[in-house]
Design a protein around this motif. Structure first.
Motif, PDB file in Angstrom:
ATOM      1  N   VAL A   1       1.330  13.852 -14.723  1.00 47.09           N
ATOM      2  CA  VAL A   1       0.210  14.563 -15.357  1.00 47.09           C
ATOM      3  C   VAL A   1       0.488  16.070 -15.336  1.00 47.09           C
ATOM      4  CG1 VAL A   1      -2.243  15.133 -15.117  1.00 47.09           C
ATOM      5  CG2 VAL A   1      -1.494  12.785 -14.823  1.00 47.09           C
ATOM      6  N   ALA A   2       1.010  16.558 -14.218  1.00 42.42           N
ATOM      7  CA  ALA A   2       1.278  18.000 -14.085  1.00 42.42           C
ATOM      8  C   ALA A   2       2.310  18.481 -15.094  1.00 42.42           C
ATOM      9  CB  ALA A   2       1.758  18.307 -12.668  1.00 42.42           C
TER      10      ALA A   2
ATOM     11  N   ARG B   1       0.810  11.636   3.098  1.00 39.99           N
ATOM     12  CA  ARG B   1       0.642  11.759   1.648  1.00 39.99           C
ATOM     13  C   ARG B   1       1.007  13.164   1.173  1.00 39.99           C
ATOM     14  NH1 ARG B   1      -1.891  11.838  -3.212  1.00 39.99           N
ATOM     15  NH2 ARG B   1      -2.235   9.797  -4.111  1.00 39.99           N
TER      16      ARG B   1
ATOM     17  N   GLU C   1       3.876  14.261  -1.429  1.00 39.08           N
ATOM     18  CA  GLU C   1       3.548  15.023  -2.646  1.00 39.08           C
ATOM     19  C   GLU C   1       4.516  16.193  -2.807  1.00 39.08           C
ATOM     20  OE1 GLU C   1      -0.502  16.308  -2.396  1.00 39.08           O
ATOM     21  OE2 GLU C   1      -1.280  14.281  -2.537  1.00 39.08           O
TER      22      GLU C   1
ATOM     23  N   GLN D   1       2.173   1.689  -3.489  1.00 39.78           N
ATOM     24  CA  GLN D   1       1.103   2.115  -4.389  1.00 39.78           C
ATOM     25  C   GLN D   1       0.895   3.628  -4.278  1.00 39.78           C
ATOM     26  OE1 GLN D   1      -0.498   0.230  -6.678  1.00 39.78           O
ATOM     27  NE2 GLN D   1      -1.492   2.119  -7.331  1.00 39.78           N
ATOM     28  N   ARG D   2       0.984   4.134  -3.043  1.00 41.83           N
ATOM     29  CA  ARG D   2       0.806   5.578  -2.822  1.00 41.83           C
ATOM     30  C   ARG D   2       1.900   6.359  -3.548  1.00 41.83           C
ATOM     31  NH1 ARG D   2       0.665   7.352   3.288  1.00 41.83           N
ATOM     32  NH2 ARG D   2       2.899   7.262   3.044  1.00 41.83           N
TER      33      ARG D   2
ATOM     34  N   ASN E   1       1.245   6.320  -7.277  1.00 42.53           N
ATOM     35  CA  ASN E   1       0.179   7.260  -7.631  1.00 42.53           C
ATOM     36  C   ASN E   1       0.689   8.696  -7.661  1.00 42.53           C
ATOM     37  OD1 ASN E   1      -1.805   5.383  -7.962  1.00 42.53           O
ATOM     38  ND2 ASN E   1      -2.672   5.593  -5.933  1.00 42.53           N
TER      39      ASN E   1
ATOM     40  N   ARG F   1      -1.874  -8.182   4.768  1.00 48.58           N
ATOM     41  CA  ARG F   1      -0.964  -7.041   4.798  1.00 48.58           C
ATOM     42  C   ARG F   1      -0.628  -6.686   6.236  1.00 48.58           C
ATOM     43  NH1 ARG F   1      -3.693  -6.230   0.382  1.00 48.58           N
ATOM     44  NH2 ARG F   1      -2.557  -5.603  -1.488  1.00 48.58           N
TER      45      ARG F   1
ATOM     46  N   THR G   1       0.824  -1.219   0.000  1.00 49.30           N
ATOM     47  CA  THR G   1       0.000   0.000   0.000  1.00 49.30           C
ATOM     48  C   THR G   1       0.858   1.270   0.000  1.00 49.30           C
ATOM     49  OG1 THR G   1      -0.219  -0.336   2.369  1.00 49.30           O
ATOM     50  CG2 THR G   1      -2.098  -0.906   1.046  1.00 49.30           C
TER      51      THR G   1
ATOM     52  N   GLU H   1       2.787   9.398 -10.647  1.00 43.57           N
ATOM     53  CA  GLU H   1       1.950   9.503 -11.860  1.00 43.57           C
ATOM     54  C   GLU H   1       1.193  10.838 -11.882  1.00 43.57           C
ATOM     55  OE1 GLU H   1       1.167   4.744 -12.591  1.00 43.57           O
ATOM     56  OE2 GLU H   1      -0.513   6.025 -12.033  1.00 43.57           O
ATOM     57  N   GLU H   2       0.744  11.281 -10.697  1.00 43.92           N
ATOM     58  CA  GLU H   2       0.055  12.583 -10.610  1.00 43.92           C
ATOM     59  C   GLU H   2       0.983  13.696 -11.096  1.00 43.92           C
ATOM     60  OE1 GLU H   2      -1.030  12.872  -6.469  1.00 43.92           O
ATOM     61  OE2 GLU H   2      -2.085  10.969  -6.613  1.00 43.92           O
TER      62      GLU H   2
END
Lengths: 185, 558
Positions: B107-108, B151, B155, B96-97, B100, B429, B93, B103-104
């Motif tokens: 996009v930017a 998170r 980021e 995976q975060r 993500n 998990r 998990t 990938e975010e």
């Protein structure tokens, strides 16, 4: 041909070359805006696909929050059905608000946090929200570039002659999203 | 100053050529020095001519080209290998975060860069970015940072690294590290061989040319590294922070992340110092990084972290005092209790397959008394649909084990069976790490890198029984030493009869590490470890206790 004619010819050739350059620049910018919009579309589609799974996963826990869940489903349907950009923006902003209220409500149910599937879906949805936000930022930046070029002198002449219009910004209704921190370095 | 990825792309600097020119100049200077030096030593008069200099320039350019091509080939792969980073594990998990978030950020940037996330299996806190000429890039985050940051903080860190990638800083720094940093450590070790008598003998013999060559390359490498570090501006870090804030709109989260990284161990292995320019916060080898002033500005690649935090806090309504309180709260955040496994109903009766139809229901004693009943007989619990062999039903297995004792029939185990209960393992998990766990006894299999991840994470609180177990372990150093000597020195003497389910190699009973006396069964070859119930949690508890005491023994298994 005299020297004046030669200079005039060079000027005309330079002007034509500049015209082509400016036109190609505008075409490139418009393509980039369209590409940026398609990026938003991809992410919105991703969000629309995730929402039914999330609602299915949480509805067993949130039996007392039927209204919130129904709002989310309704908002999603409106967003899917929207055809033009303006309606789409409004519907997506409404969907964002309903999802935010769903997350706020789910905070009150600790059992939800122990469910791995729900947490994984929530992570995916949070990620999709960010992707939409980043894709929107990118789209607005590209739109600003195009609009600035379309309105600036002398490229506005080329834009006017060849039918280039300003693109529409993807605006946010939510005041919390509008508030960007002042960047000072 | 450019703050958005579109603006950055427009103002992207292309200073990679400068690095090549610098490399060529340094090779030229060293070749000139070598030729002049050898002529002086051998007594040959110096007759400088344009032709000679032209030849030397050609040789220098050739050497620079070879050095460049060799160093920039598979840049990302080499840096990833140097810091021992690994791809993410699907199903984890935390990983995976990170995937993500990367990938975010992709996009930017409008999808211009193919950014791949990697993880460094270390408890240290740091992150770096590396990119190459083909718009490929990698963002590498340590397991420690992934485990300890929220998170929003992650980021901010990934946004900072993406800003470096988009601005071209990352490409220049990656090439810089590829040209000089990655070879520096190896060359230093090689040059160490030439010191002392052996080196003198080599210089006199046929190896003299090799020694000189290595020395020249080392000189070029270290000098160029120092010169390039002068060119790397501290401004780049401030600018990347600003871009990350513009992207995430959360300056506080980035300030928190920097504070977290700064307050913890940031070292990333032997190659860390030579790749320091790639990291978000200095790896700890540069004393100048925490100071201000002209000298520090010139010779250090990273600005003082407290200055960066102050600048970020300037964009929020949080004062430095409130920020300190916030961070204290962050460190003391409550941990969630470990979810107890769902209690299985204890069925009173079973149905047994008689060859043509289900027979029964029988209670446990009646079932065991059936003449046709064996561990392989198919049974199903009353009121349930699924059927299974008797040895896969924990109460039946226990009864069968009691019946047959040590001399009972040996049932061949499937690859994913519990070595204790013979029950098929299920994927669960713990601390976000997917582990093959026995549903009956709660023991689990874990690879060494999975153990590292579990140790780095602090999501779950420890139940009281783990504390009681830890209190039973000997603390007297002499006793511990004796135990380690007795049981830890020759683990192969304690080889188990069963094989590793992954690689079929031998399994030995040993301490997972001699620092914490938790005895496990581990595969001799691949390191796959079987933890009996509570052993993994006990290891994690002991590790955290040692860390809280400030013990320097960091566990880096594998």
């Amino acid at each position: 041909m005299g020297i004046v004619g030669f200079v005039l010819l060079i000027l005309v050739v330079a002007l034509v070359l500049w015209f082509f350059g400016a036109y190609n620049g505008l075409v490139q910018m418009r393509q980039q805006v369209e590409n940026a919009w398609s990026q938003i579309d991809v992410q919105l589609k991703r969000r629309h696909d995730l929402i039914p799974n999330l609602v299915e996963a949480v509805k067993g826990y949130l039996s007392h929050e039927r209204q919130t869940l129904e709002n989310v489903i309704k908002a999603r349907q409106q967003a899917v059905d929207a055809t033009n950009i303006k309606d789409k923006m409004q519907a997506e902003n409404f969907l964002t608000q309903t999802l935010r209220s769903l997350f706020a409500v789910s905070e009150r149910y600790p059992d939800l946090k122990a469910n791995h599937n729900v947490m994984a879906l929530q992570e995916e949805l949070t990620s999709t929200e960010n992707r939409i936000s980043f894709a929107r930022q990118f789209y607005n930046e590209q739109t600003m570039r195009l609009n600035t070029t379309v309105e600036s002198v002398p490229t506005n002449v080329v834009a006017g002659m060849t039918g280039f219009n300003k693109a529409e910004f993807f605006e946010v209704d939510d005041a919390a999203h509008r508030q960007a921190p002042p960047v000072k370095f | 100053m450019a703050f958005t990825f579109v603006e950055i792309e427009e103002h992207r600097t292309r200073n990679v050529l400068v690095l090549f020119v610098l490399l060529g100049v340094l090779y030229f200077l060293s070749i000139v020095a070598l030729v002049w030096g050898s002529r002086l030593i051998l007594g040959i008069p110096l007759r400088p001519s344009p032709g000679a200099y032209g030849s030397m320039l050609l040789v220098a350019l050739l050497a620079a080209c070879v050095h460049w091509l060799f160093s920039t080939h598979d840049l990302i792969g080499r840096v990833v290998g140097a810091v021992m980073a690994k791809p993410l594990e699907p199903g984890d998990t935390y990983h995976q975060r990170l995937k993500n978030i990367v990938e975010e950020v992709g996009v930017a940037t409008g999808g211009r860069y193919r950014i791949e996330p990697y993880i460094m299996p270390t408890a240290a806190l740091n992150a770096c970015a590396v990119s190459d000429f083909n718009n490929r890039a990698a963002i590498i985050v340590t397991e420690g940072l992934l485990a300890r940051s929220s998170r929003a903080q992650l980021e901010g860190v990934v946004g900072h690294e993406a800003a470096h990638i988009a601005s071209g800083d990352s490409l220049a720094r990656s090439i810089f590290c590829g040209l000089f940093g990655l070879h520096e450590e190896a060359l230093k070790r090689l040059s160490g061989l030439f010191k002392g008598r052996a080196g003198t003998d080599m210089l006199r013999g046929r190896g003299g040319a090799l020694v000189l060559f290595v020395m020249v390359v080392l000189w070029v490498t270290t000098t160029a590294k120092r010169l390039c570090e002068l060119c790397l501006s501290r401004e780049q870090e401030y600018r990347a922070d600003a871009v990350a804030v513009r992207l995430t709109r959360n300056p506080l989260a980035l300030a928190e992340a920097l504070h977290l990284i700064d307050g913890h161990w940031r070292g990333v292995g032997a190659q860390g110092e030579s790749l320091a320019t790639l990291f978000i916060v200095d790896v700890g080898g540069d004393r100048l990084a925490d100071t201000s002033g002209l000298v520090a500005d010139w010779f250090s690649t990273h600005p003082p972290t407290h200055r960066r935090i102050e600048a970020l806090l300037g964009m929020t309504s949080v004062s430095p005092k409130n920020f300190a309180e916030l961070m204290a709260q962050h460190h003391q955040r409550p941990r969630t209790p470990v979810p107890e496994p769902a209690q299985t109903e204890s069925p009173a009766r079973w149905l047994a397959w008689g060859g043509e139809e289900w027979q029964g229901p029988f209670d446990l004693d009646a079932l065991l008394a059936l003449p046709s009943f064996t561990p392989s007989s198919w049974v199903r619990r009353e009121g349930r649909v699924g059927a299974q062999p008797a040895y896969q039903d924990p109460p039946l297995l226990e009864a069968l084990q009691r019946r047959y004792g040590q001399d009972g029939p040996v049932t061949p185990l499937p690859a994913t069976a519990c070595p204790r209960c013979h029950v098929t393992l299920t994927r669960t998990r713990y601390e976000g790490v997917p582990l093959d766990t026995c549903p009956a006894c709660r023991g689990c299999y874990a690879m060494p890198d999975q153990v590292t991840r579990v140790l780095a994470r602090e999501e779950f609180a420890f139940p009281e029984r783990i504390r009681r177990l830890a209190a039973l372990l000997p603390t007297d150093p002499r006793t511990r030493q004796r135990l380690v000597k007795t049981y830890g020195q020759y683990p192969w003497a304690r080889m188990k009869s069963r094989q590793c389910p992954t690689c079929r190699s031998a399994v030995v009973r040993k301490f997972f590490t001699n620092a914490y006396l938790v005895e496990v069964e581990q595969c001799w070859m691949c390191g796959l470890t079987w933890f009996d119930p509570d052993e993994l949690e006990l290891l994690q508890y002991l590790y955290e206790q040692a860390k809280a005491r400030g013990a320097s023994a960091f566990l880096e298994p594998g």
